[in-house]
Design a protein around this motif. Structure first.
Motif, PDB file in Angstrom:
ATOM      1  N   PRO A  61       0.820  -1.214   0.000  1.00 49.23           N
ATOM      2  CA  PRO A  61       0.000   0.000   0.000  1.00 49.23           C
ATOM      3  C   PRO A  61       0.856   1.268   0.000  1.00 49.23           C
ATOM      4  O   PRO A  61       1.940   1.299   0.595  1.00 49.23           O
ATOM      5  CB  PRO A  61      -0.795  -0.096   1.303  1.00 49.23           C
ATOM      6  N   GLU A  62       0.366   2.300  -0.660  1.00 50.93           N
ATOM      7  CA  GLU A  62       1.045   3.593  -0.669  1.00 50.93           C
ATOM      8  C   GLU A  62       1.226   4.058   0.775  1.00 50.93           C
ATOM      9  O   GLU A  62       0.350   3.876   1.614  1.00 50.93           O
ATOM     10  CB  GLU A  62       0.219   4.614  -1.449  1.00 50.93           C
ATOM     11  N   GLY A  63       2.389   4.627   1.057  1.00 54.29           N
ATOM     12  CA  GLY A  63       2.700   5.067   2.412  1.00 54.29           C
ATOM     13  C   GLY A  63       3.437   4.029   3.232  1.00 54.29           C
ATOM     14  O   GLY A  63       3.754   4.253   4.395  1.00 54.29           O
ATOM     15  N   PHE A  64       3.725   2.859   2.615  1.00 53.25           N
ATOM     16  CA  PHE A  64       4.461   1.786   3.285  1.00 53.25           C
ATOM     17  C   PHE A  64       5.580   1.298   2.385  1.00 53.25           C
ATOM     18  O   PHE A  64       5.591   1.538   1.179  1.00 53.25           O
ATOM     19  CB  PHE A  64       3.538   0.613   3.630  1.00 53.25           C
ATOM     20  N   GLU A  65       6.517   0.583   2.970  1.00 50.34           N
ATOM     21  CA  GLU A  65       7.578  -0.112   2.243  1.00 50.34           C
ATOM     22  C   GLU A  65       7.713  -1.503   2.831  1.00 50.34           C
ATOM     23  O   GLU A  65       7.253  -1.770   3.949  1.00 50.34           O
ATOM     24  CB  GLU A  65       8.925   0.621   2.397  1.00 50.34           C
ATOM     25  N   MET A  66       8.341  -2.394   2.093  1.00 52.08           N
ATOM     26  CA  MET A  66       8.694  -3.707   2.608  1.00 52.08           C
ATOM     27  C   MET A  66      10.213  -3.711   2.736  1.00 52.08           C
ATOM     28  O   MET A  66      10.918  -3.544   1.747  1.00 52.08           O
ATOM     29  CB  MET A  66       8.235  -4.821   1.664  1.00 52.08           C
ATOM     30  N   GLN A  67      10.712  -3.867   3.962  1.00 49.02           N
ATOM     31  CA  GLN A  67      12.152  -3.974   4.192  1.00 49.02           C
ATOM     32  C   GLN A  67      12.520  -5.452   4.205  1.00 49.02           C
ATOM     33  O   GLN A  67      11.883  -6.254   4.896  1.00 49.02           O
ATOM     34  CB  GLN A  67      12.539  -3.343   5.522  1.00 49.02           C
ATOM     35  N   ILE A  68      13.539  -5.810   3.441  1.00 51.60           N
ATOM     36  CA  ILE A  68      14.005  -7.190   3.389  1.00 51.60           C
ATOM     37  C   ILE A  68      15.260  -7.284   4.245  1.00 51.60           C
ATOM     38  O   ILE A  68      16.238  -6.576   4.003  1.00 51.60           O
ATOM     39  CB  ILE A  68      14.312  -7.632   1.940  1.00 51.60           C
ATOM     40  N   ARG A  69      15.214  -8.151   5.240  1.00 50.49           N
ATOM     41  CA  ARG A  69      16.304  -8.266   6.212  1.00 50.49           C
ATOM     42  C   ARG A  69      16.788  -9.705   6.320  1.00 50.49           C
ATOM     43  O   ARG A  69      16.037 -10.646   6.065  1.00 50.49           O
ATOM     44  CB  ARG A  69      15.824  -7.801   7.582  1.00 50.49           C
ATOM     45  N   PRO A  70      18.046  -9.877   6.746  1.00 48.92           N
ATOM     46  CA  PRO A  70      18.564 -11.240   6.921  1.00 48.92           C
ATOM     47  C   PRO A  70      17.882 -11.952   8.083  1.00 48.92           C
ATOM     48  O   PRO A  70      17.321 -11.319   8.972  1.00 48.92           O
ATOM     49  CB  PRO A  70      20.045 -11.034   7.248  1.00 48.92           C
ATOM     50  N   ARG A  71      17.961 -13.254   8.067  1.00 49.65           N
ATOM     51  CA  ARG A  71      17.520 -14.060   9.212  1.00 49.65           C
ATOM     52  C   ARG A  71      18.751 -14.296  10.088  1.00 49.65           C
ATOM     53  O   ARG A  71      19.784 -14.764   9.609  1.00 49.65           O
ATOM     54  CB  ARG A  71      16.932 -15.386   8.745  1.00 49.65           C
ATOM     55  N   SER A  72      18.635 -13.975  11.358  1.00 51.79           N
ATOM     56  CA  SER A  72      19.794 -14.031  12.255  1.00 51.79           C
ATOM     57  C   SER A  72      20.360 -15.444  12.390  1.00 51.79           C
ATOM     58  O   SER A  72      21.574 -15.610  12.492  1.00 51.79           O
ATOM     59  CB  SER A  72      19.444 -13.453  13.626  1.00 51.79           C
ATOM     60  N   GLY A  73      19.503 -16.459  12.383  1.00 54.81           N
ATOM     61  CA  GLY A  73      19.995 -17.831  12.495  1.00 54.81           C
ATOM     62  C   GLY A  73      20.889 -18.229  11.333  1.00 54.81           C
ATOM     63  O   GLY A  73      21.925 -18.867  11.521  1.00 54.81           O
ATOM     64  N   LEU A  74      20.495 -17.849  10.114  1.00 59.43           N
ATOM     65  CA  LEU A  74      21.337 -18.148   8.944  1.00 59.43           C
ATOM     66  C   LEU A  74      22.650 -17.381   8.995  1.00 59.43           C
ATOM     67  O   LEU A  74      23.702 -17.891   8.611  1.00 59.43           O
ATOM     68  CB  LEU A  74      20.605 -17.801   7.648  1.00 59.43           C
ATOM     69  N   ALA A  75      22.594 -16.147   9.486  1.00 59.98           N
ATOM     70  CA  ALA A  75      23.806 -15.334   9.590  1.00 59.98           C
ATOM     71  C   ALA A  75      24.778 -15.957  10.589  1.00 59.98           C
ATOM     72  O   ALA A  75      25.972 -16.094  10.310  1.00 59.98           O
ATOM     73  CB  ALA A  75      23.451 -13.905   9.991  1.00 59.98           C
ATOM     74  N   LEU A  76      24.275 -16.340  11.750  1.00 58.26           N
ATOM     75  CA  LEU A  76      25.132 -16.906  12.793  1.00 58.26           C
ATOM     76  C   LEU A  76      25.667 -18.279  12.413  1.00 58.26           C
ATOM     77  O   LEU A  76      26.866 -18.541  12.511  1.00 58.26           O
ATOM     78  CB  LEU A  76      24.350 -17.012  14.108  1.00 58.26           C
ATOM     79  N   ILE A 122       7.235  -4.719   7.271  1.00 59.36           N
ATOM     80  CA  ILE A 122       6.423  -3.669   6.650  1.00 59.36           C
ATOM     81  C   ILE A 122       6.524  -2.428   7.533  1.00 59.36           C
ATOM     82  O   ILE A 122       6.298  -2.505   8.743  1.00 59.36           O
ATOM     83  CB  ILE A 122       4.949  -4.112   6.514  1.00 59.36           C
ATOM     84  N   ALA A 123       6.903  -1.295   6.922  1.00 60.60           N
ATOM     85  CA  ALA A 123       7.133  -0.072   7.692  1.00 60.60           C
ATOM     86  C   ALA A 123       6.517   1.129   6.984  1.00 60.60           C
ATOM     87  O   ALA A 123       6.482   1.186   5.754  1.00 60.60           O
ATOM     88  CB  ALA A 123       8.627   0.154   7.873  1.00 60.60           C
ATOM     89  N   PRO A 124       6.048   2.114   7.781  1.00 57.94           N
ATOM     90  CA  PRO A 124       5.538   3.345   7.165  1.00 57.94           C
ATOM     91  C   PRO A 124       6.671   4.148   6.539  1.00 57.94           C
ATOM     92  O   PRO A 124       7.823   4.062   6.971  1.00 57.94           O
ATOM     93  CB  PRO A 124       4.909   4.105   8.335  1.00 57.94           C
TER      94      PRO A 124
END
Length: 152
Positions: A61-76, A122-124
């Motif tokens: 939706p307009e006014g939002f974004e989708m942030q794609i972030r790593p999964r901490s378990g895979l990183a560790l 999902i963030a404004p």
């Protein structure tokens, strides 16, 4: 208000895989899965990066974004992270949702079809107006750069 993220499947995607989901009641990120059209796993060598398809297209939706972030378990555990973290999916993008992963580990890593590989938050969004001014306001930090606030 809870935004609704509308989705469609990419051509050839495995539509039996779950949609992004929050794994716990307090989770901020919804897990995204690798969705390979040929259902074959991908091996990622140390230092290598690859675009992993999710099999999805999204309408945020307009006014939002989708942030794609790593999964901490895979990183560790395996050294898997994202090249551009967090990645941003804008509200006007309708192309395929892919995850750009990198292997920071010392050993090859296998990314399996259906594996949870990243999370979506999902963030404004607030858009700003940019302006040139004669002077900036003064602060205690001033022009101090990286590390200027000290240790501790």
């Amino acid at each position: 208000m809870m935004p609704v993220i509308s989705m469609t499947w990419s051509e050839g995607a495995d539509t039996t895989l779950p949609l992004p989901s929050y794994e716990t009641a307090g989770a901020a990120g919804a897990d995204l899965r690798a969705n390979f059209a040929d259902r074959a796993d991908v091996e990622l060598a140390p230092g290598a990066r690859v675009l992993i398809p999710t099999g999805l297209h999204v309408a945020i939706p307009e006014g939002f974004e989708m942030q794609i972030r790593p999964r901490s378990g895979l990183a560790l555990k395996q050294g898997i992270s994202l090249v551009n973290t967090p990645g941003t999916i804008d509200s006007d993008y309708r192309g395929p949702l892919g995850i750009l992963v990198i292997n920071h580990g010392q050993e090859p890593v296998t990314i399996s079809h259906g594996q949870r590989i990243a999370q979506a938050v999902i963030a404004p969004v607030v858009q700003a107006r940019f302006a040139i001014v004669a002077n900036l306001d003064e602060t205690a930090r001033g022009v101090g750069g990286f590390g200027s606030t000290g240790r501790g």
